[in-house]
Design a protein around this motif. Structure first.
Motif, PDB file in Angstrom:
ATOM      1  N   ASP A  51      -7.457 -13.402 -19.254  1.00 53.86           N
ATOM      2  CA  ASP A  51      -6.977 -12.725 -18.051  1.00 53.86           C
ATOM      3  C   ASP A  51      -7.517 -13.454 -16.834  1.00 53.86           C
ATOM      4  N   LEU A  52      -6.610 -13.991 -16.026  1.00 56.15           N
ATOM      5  CA  LEU A  52      -6.987 -14.774 -14.844  1.00 56.15           C
ATOM      6  C   LEU A  52      -6.847 -13.981 -13.556  1.00 56.15           C
ATOM      7  N   ALA A  63      -8.101 -26.063 -15.529  1.00 52.98           N
ATOM      8  CA  ALA A  63      -6.853 -26.031 -16.300  1.00 52.98           C
ATOM      9  C   ALA A  63      -7.025 -26.752 -17.635  1.00 52.98           C
ATOM     10  N   LEU A  66      -8.677 -24.407 -20.145  1.00 53.76           N
ATOM     11  CA  LEU A  66      -7.763 -23.420 -20.717  1.00 53.76           C
ATOM     12  C   LEU A  66      -6.817 -24.059 -21.732  1.00 53.76           C
ATOM     13  N   LEU A  82      -2.040 -16.004 -21.904  1.00 53.82           N
ATOM     14  CA  LEU A  82      -2.628 -15.901 -20.566  1.00 53.82           C
ATOM     15  C   LEU A  82      -1.992 -14.732 -19.828  1.00 53.82           C
ATOM     16  N   ARG A  83      -2.814 -14.045 -19.023  1.00 55.08           N
ATOM     17  CA  ARG A  83      -2.324 -12.924 -18.226  1.00 55.08           C
ATOM     18  C   ARG A  83      -2.617 -13.185 -16.754  1.00 55.08           C
ATOM     19  N   ASN A  84      -1.753 -12.594 -15.934  1.00 56.01           N
ATOM     20  CA  ASN A  84      -1.938 -12.652 -14.481  1.00 56.01           C
ATOM     21  C   ASN A  84      -2.066 -14.097 -13.997  1.00 56.01           C
ATOM     22  N   VAL A  85      -1.107 -14.914 -14.420  1.00 53.82           N
ATOM     23  CA  VAL A  85      -1.095 -16.336 -14.053  1.00 53.82           C
ATOM     24  C   VAL A  85      -0.170 -16.524 -12.860  1.00 53.82           C
ATOM     25  N   SER A  86      -0.679 -17.082 -11.790  1.00 55.00           N
ATOM     26  CA  SER A  86       0.155 -17.348 -10.618  1.00 55.00           C
ATOM     27  C   SER A  86       1.069 -18.542 -10.877  1.00 55.00           C
ATOM     28  N   THR A  89      -0.853 -21.828 -10.620  1.00 56.71           N
ATOM     29  CA  THR A  89      -1.681 -22.076 -11.804  1.00 56.71           C
ATOM     30  C   THR A  89      -0.831 -22.461 -12.994  1.00 56.71           C
ATOM     31  N   ALA A  90       0.318 -21.802 -13.165  1.00 59.55           N
ATOM     32  CA  ALA A  90       1.206 -22.134 -14.282  1.00 59.55           C
ATOM     33  C   ALA A  90       1.701 -23.572 -14.178  1.00 59.55           C
ATOM     34  N   LEU A  93      -1.146 -25.893 -15.142  1.00 57.21           N
ATOM     35  CA  LEU A  93      -1.352 -25.883 -16.593  1.00 57.21           C
ATOM     36  C   LEU A  93      -0.298 -26.721 -17.304  1.00 57.21           C
TER      37      LEU A  93
END
Length: 377
Positions: A51-52, A63, A66, A82-86, A89-90, A93
């Motif tokens: 959870d980010l 990154a 992860l 992954l949760r709560n990824v903006s 950030t996505a 990654l």
């Protein structure tokens, strides 16, 4: 100072078969080492979710951590999410995943007679292709030489003179010294053997035939191959690395006329002259050693040389010179054109050109020897 105060908080909660990692703070290069140590103790045989939501900042190092965690979980047979990824950030990654090196599992090398035959076949095909390339390059040189003869204004006389100096004049000292020493060695070794039979005078014939027919021009060609083939490859390869050859083509200049014809013509002109110098110095070294070791005076040596050795032996040696010159020049120029855009390729092609030129010269000399033996010359 704010960068040094970065912190990362780590929280683990388990709900049944699922483990949730909650991260908060800065997931950056200053904090990944701490997280990596903590993650090392986790088991990856279950469902793992990160959870980010509390992560304030993430960089490439975070990154990578992860993505590495995801790869380890998948390798262990578990699942990863992954949760709560903006969106930012996505995207980061995804870029890290694409840049991550993948391990290539190369198949084990085949063994047995079939693999051996395959290797031999590939080597033979590669050799035939290389010979075909050299033949094509020889044809290119002859075509450009014909164009220069039809249009003398395109001929680069200054370049020819410069290459003649580099190929011929600067090679005279090493060729003369080498030939002199070869004559000395032949006379010394021959005298040791012929003295047992009381035939010391025939050492003159041994020196003359060996130097004039074979050793003089052969060893000269080997020395020139080592000096000149490498020089041609290095010069043309450096020009190709700096894209000077492409610039020549853009300006409407033919590299064959500008680069290949002067170099190979210089070899064709200078190698017979170097061969004559090698013959003279070889005979001189042999005569000197025969005088010192056997007491054969220089006048007796010359008399025996004229009576027992025909001019045909000298011609046999000199006939080989143009063929050797073509081989050395074509191999060197061809290798230079195969250079890629890096220094490693230049070094590899330079050393390869020397080896190929020397091997081709020795092979051609063997073919000449067989041919002259068959026709009785």
């Amino acid at each position: 100072m704010a960068a040094r105060q970065e912190r990362i908080e780590f929280g683990l909660s388990e709900t049944g078969a699922e483990a949730v990692l909650s991260l908060s703070g800065a997931l950056s290069i200053r904090t990944v080492s701490v997280l990596r140590q903590r993650f090392a103790a986790l088991g990856f045989d279950r469902s793992l979710v990160v959870d980010l939501a509390g992560v304030e900042r993430i960089d490439t190092a975070g990154a990578w951590l992860l993505v590495d965690l995801e790869a380890r979980a998948q390798a262990a047979g578990g699942s990863f999410g992954l949760r709560n990824v903006s969106d930012t950030t996505a995207l980061l990654l995804d870029n890290v995943r694409q840049a991550r090196p993948e391990r290539e599992d190369r198949p084990a090398a085949a063994r047995g007679i079939q693999a051996l035959l395959e290797q031999i076949g590939r080597a033979v095909v590669g050799g035939l292709r290389y010979f075909a390339d050299l033949t094509g390059f020889l044809g290119l040189f002859l075509a450009r030489l014909g164009r220069v003869l039809r249009h003398p204004s395109q001929f680069r006389l200054t370049a020819l003179v410069a290459h003649c100096e580099d190929v011929g004049l600067r090679a005279v000292p090493i060729v003369a010294l080498m030939s002199f020493l070869i004559g000395v060695v032949l006379a010394f070794q021959g005298s040791e053997q012929l003295r047992q039979f009381g035939a010391e005078v025939f050492v003159v014939d041994l020196i003359a035939i060996s130097v004039l027919r074979e050793l003089g021009i052969l060893l000269t060609a080997i020395i020139v191959a080592g000096r000149t083939a490498s020089a041609f490859t290095a010069a043309i390869g450096s020009m190709k690395m700096r894209e000077e050859i492409d610039a020549m083509r853009t300006l409407g200049l033919d590299p064959g006329v500008m680069l290949f014809v002067p170099r190979i013509l210089a070899l064709l002109l200078m190698l017979p002259i170097l061969g004559l110098i090698a013959d003279f110095m070889g005979l001189f070294g042999g005569a000197l050693m025969a005088w010192l070791e056997l007491g054969i005076s220089p006048s007796m040596f010359v008399t025996r040389l004229i009576e027992g050795t025909g001019v045909g032996h000298l011609l046999v040696g000199l006939v080989k010179a143009p063929a050797f010159a073509l081989i050395i020049g074509v191999v060197g120029c061809h290798a230079g054109m195969q250079v890629k855009g890096n220094a490693e390729s230049l070094g590899r092609m330079t050393s390869g050109a020397v080896v190929a030129a020397i091997f081709a010269v020795i092979l051609a000399d063997a073919l000449f020897s067989v041919f002259f033996a068959k026709v009785g010359i």
